[in-house]
Motif scaffolding. Structure first.
Motif, PDB file in Angstrom:
ATOM      1  N   GLY A   1      83.044 -30.335  60.707  1.00 21.82           N
ATOM      2  CA  GLY A   1      83.006 -31.791  60.628  1.00 21.82           C
ATOM      3  C   GLY A   1      83.007 -32.487  61.978  1.00 21.82           C
ATOM      4  N   TYR A   2      82.654 -31.759  63.006  1.00 19.71           N
ATOM      5  CA  TYR A   2      82.542 -32.368  64.327  1.00 19.71           C
ATOM      6  C   TYR A   2      81.081 -32.684  64.627  1.00 19.71           C
ATOM      7  CZ  TYR A   2      87.342 -31.465  65.846  1.00 19.71           C
ATOM      8  OH  TYR A   2      88.704 -31.477  65.987  1.00 19.71           O
ATOM      9  N   THR A   3      80.878 -33.549  65.572  1.00 22.69           N
ATOM     10  CA  THR A   3      79.514 -33.873  65.986  1.00 22.69           C
ATOM     11  C   THR A   3      79.299 -33.485  67.445  1.00 22.69           C
ATOM     12  OG1 THR A   3      80.445 -36.061  65.592  1.00 22.69           O
ATOM     13  CG2 THR A   3      78.248 -35.645  64.758  1.00 22.69           C
ATOM     14  N   LEU A   4      78.035 -33.414  67.802  1.00 23.23           N
ATOM     15  CA  LEU A   4      77.671 -32.968  69.151  1.00 23.23           C
ATOM     16  C   LEU A   4      76.960 -34.078  69.910  1.00 23.23           C
ATOM     17  CD1 LEU A   4      77.224 -30.833  71.354  1.00 23.23           C
ATOM     18  CD2 LEU A   4      75.150 -30.160  70.147  1.00 23.23           C
TER      19      LEU A   4
ATOM     20  N   SER B   1      79.432 -28.462  63.356  1.00 26.26           N
ATOM     21  CA  SER B   1      79.163 -29.176  62.102  1.00 26.26           C
ATOM     22  C   SER B   1      79.896 -28.513  60.953  1.00 26.26           C
ATOM     23  CB  SER B   1      77.663 -29.252  61.840  1.00 26.26           C
ATOM     24  OG  SER B   1      77.173 -28.000  61.451  1.00 26.26           O
TER      25      SER B   1
ATOM     26  N   GLU C   1      76.260 -26.543  67.962  1.00 29.98           N
ATOM     27  CA  GLU C   1      76.106 -27.489  66.859  1.00 29.98           C
ATOM     28  C   GLU C   1      76.503 -26.845  65.535  1.00 29.98           C
ATOM     29  OE1 GLU C   1      74.417 -30.252  63.934  1.00 29.98           O
ATOM     30  OE2 GLU C   1      73.980 -28.116  64.121  1.00 29.98           O
ATOM     31  N   LYS C   2      76.077 -25.614  65.358  1.00 38.45           N
ATOM     32  CA  LYS C   2      76.384 -24.926  64.107  1.00 38.45           C
ATOM     33  C   LYS C   2      77.897 -24.811  63.933  1.00 38.45           C
ATOM     34  CE  LYS C   2      72.942 -22.506  62.652  1.00 38.45           C
ATOM     35  NZ  LYS C   2      71.882 -21.568  62.934  1.00 38.45           N
TER      36      LYS C   2
ATOM     37  N   ARG D   1      86.407 -36.620  67.031  1.00 36.82           N
ATOM     38  CA  ARG D   1      85.901 -35.419  66.350  1.00 36.82           C
ATOM     39  C   ARG D   1      84.497 -35.119  66.838  1.00 36.82           C
ATOM     40  NH1 ARG D   1      89.504 -33.870  62.653  1.00 36.82           N
ATOM     41  NH2 ARG D   1      88.227 -32.294  61.629  1.00 36.82           N
ATOM     42  N   THR D   2      84.378 -35.100  68.109  1.00 34.07           N
ATOM     43  CA  THR D   2      83.073 -34.907  68.745  1.00 34.07           C
ATOM     44  C   THR D   2      83.253 -34.059  69.989  1.00 34.07           C
ATOM     45  OG1 THR D   2      82.221 -37.026  67.976  1.00 34.07           O
ATOM     46  CG2 THR D   2      81.191 -36.116  69.934  1.00 34.07           C
TER      47      THR D   2
END
Lengths: 347, 347
Positions: free
Chosen positions: A95-98, A92, A88-89, A66-67
DNA sequence: CTGTTAGCGCCTTCAG
DNA sequence: CTGAAGGCGCTAACAG
């Protein structure tokens, strides 16, 4: 003193169900195959215990972290910054990350970084390519890790790409200068090996020709995309007997370099009073302060980032459904419009 | 069509050893307890097969993702950009990755993001705090995830912090203005609730008092750290009967706002000919183009990032050795010097 | 709809 | 110094 991390088993016990049921009830992509009643029971139990599923364990199992990762030639760059914020916006919110990595302007580094990220089971990679080579990227894409190109296109790589409409932007910039009455207009910066530059040069040329001008060779100050290059080109121009009245700059850095060269020229030398009008790609906070700047073409980097994420998530969805095998959609190229900005007031 | 990922077992088989031996031979923190001979054999086998240890599985076991995260109030910011680049460079050299998250200027978001990152087993978190509250950060730090503050200090939080020497920087900026003969000097921007601003204001005041001036209340245009605030302050100044001859700006954005206000003032109004000298925190690519800009204090964001990473890795090392229990070093605050830059030439 | 079970790929005692 | 075995916490078949 142990890490008393509570696991899915604790929740299962507390809710009086099996771990499988807990897992299903808490699936981030929507619970399925669970009765609403038990789901609620589980969710409540989890909440009351403050349970947080361990994303790493989940990743190991599902092969998805999830990234999303972004790889850029350099991080200190306005376009990259806006892009990253847009990405990023969008991430997030879901629920994902960068993950961020720099290729340091080298394809070799790019290759290493991308491989490393792929190993970490990122779900997709947004790449601002360091050069016009994309075999390694295509390879990963085919292996099931969606790669989306941004800013620069690599032709024939068969990858999704999100770009500004460079040709239209350059054309619009050039037209504005023509409308202002400038005739002797030159283009500064850019290599033909870089799609972005190629398209902008094409837009410039097209606009000139539509207006009945056929820009001669010497009105293209080609080469480079960086501050130094703009500086160098303006240096050449200052020594010319017939310097252009106006210029279209390929990007922010070249523009800045040209302005710098104008700023530091000593008085009492040839070209002292020369002040061209510049129309340039990329708007910045400071554009209004640049003495020669008349127009800028503002790219919507945040929107590009957003679109890139959507693209990637779509691909992931396709892959999930087709079991990583079925023929997916053809690679697509999106062009986002640029906005032309005026910069008149100078002190 | 399966992902034919090669695992530690394949390597073990190929090298004729057990998986345990492979694991030991390939420990990224240095192989131990393996004879050099077998280690070589394993390494060779691994290389020839193109084996790459699965970092996710490793993370699940070791509870370390070999990843550091940075959380900032916003990503579109020059300081953040340089910081991120510094951090990324330092990390990638050691095989670590960088995770990036935005707190969107909200402590609540910051709290959520940090929690999410902690769940992902990041090894440490670099935080540019959104506000002057750090309980949640301290909590994570105590739980074993090193948190390093950057740019802004949260007093009493008991966390490591890497900062610019704000007081010395402000003092130096002010002195330069004094040396240039300015007497009526004001400070613009900054809230007393923000450590960075507080320190810079203190430096300004100290320099003024050392020179025998006691800046009256009305020479502090306090409030805000953003473009709007600078704009607003300059607006006020333009309407003043005795505007300051020179100004010290708390940061880049306030500086920019003030310059903007000067740029757009209409002619034929009070304050038309007014042009103060500005000494401001933060150097940018464009500082030379800002008409009022005389001096800037350049922060070394890249160095701050580098130091932050070193700090975190040190903490990780301590924790490993002390088994997450032993008393670790007291929290430390590092101050990095700023560099004062001249900006004379204006067109 | 729910439970049981078998790993994902690796690390790490514990024996030998 | 090396090997065997048991998880880390979770999910996905497969039964029931």
């Amino acid at each position: 003193m142990k890490d008393k991390s509570i696991t899915i088993r604790d929740v299962a016990a507390a809710a009086g169900v099996s771990t499988a049921t807990v897992s299903r009830s808490l699936d981030p992509d929507g619970a399925e195959g669970v009765s609403e009643k038990t789901r609620l029971k589980v969710v409540e139990a989890a909440a009351s215990m403050g349970y947080q599923a361990n994303p790493v364990a989940r990743t190991l199992k599902t092969r998805s972290a999830r990234t999303v990762a972004i790889v850029a030639p350099e991080l200190t760059n306005d376009f990259f910054m806006d892009l990253a914020e847009g990405i990023e916006k969008e991430l997030s919110a879901r629920g994902y990350t960068l993950l961020v990595a720099s290729s340091d302007n080298s394809v070799e580094e790019e290759k290493k970084r991308v491989a490393m990220l792929a190993d970490r089971m990122v779900d997709g990679i947004v790449v601002i390519p360091a050069e016009d080579r994309g075999d390694h990227l295509t390879a990963w894409d085919k292996k099931g890790i969606p790669v989306v190109l941004v800013d620069r296109l690599i032709e024939g790589a068969g990858l999704d790409a999100i770009l500004s409409d460079n040709e239209a932007g350059a054309r619009a910039l050039t037209r504005r200068l023509l409308e202002d009455g400038y005739r002797h207009i030159a283009f500064a910066g850019g290599d033909m090996t870089i799609s972005t530059a190629r398209e902008r040069i094409a837009g410039f040329t097209a606009a000139m020709e539509e207006a009945g001008f056929h820009p001669p060779r010497d009105s293209l100050y080609l080469g480079g995309m960086r501050v130094d290059d703009g500086f160098r080109h303006m240096d050449t121009i200052l020594q010319s007997n017939t310097p252009p009245e106006a210029l279209v700059a390929v990007n922010l850095l070249v523009h800045l370099g040209m302005e710098r060269r104008l700023l530091v020229r000593p008085s009492g030398r040839p070209g002292e009073g020369y002040m061209p009008a510049i129309a340039a790609f990329d708007e910045s906070n400071y554009s209004s302060f640049l003495p020669a700047c008349r127009y800028t073409a503002a790219q919507d980097a945040a929107a590009i980032g957003k679109k890139a994420v959507q693209c990637i998530l779509e691909r992931i969805g396709q892959k999930r459904r087709s079991g990583n095998a079925g023929e997916v959609t053809e690679p697509r190229t999106f062009r986002l419009p640029v906005m032309i900005m005026n910069h008149f007031q100078k002190s």
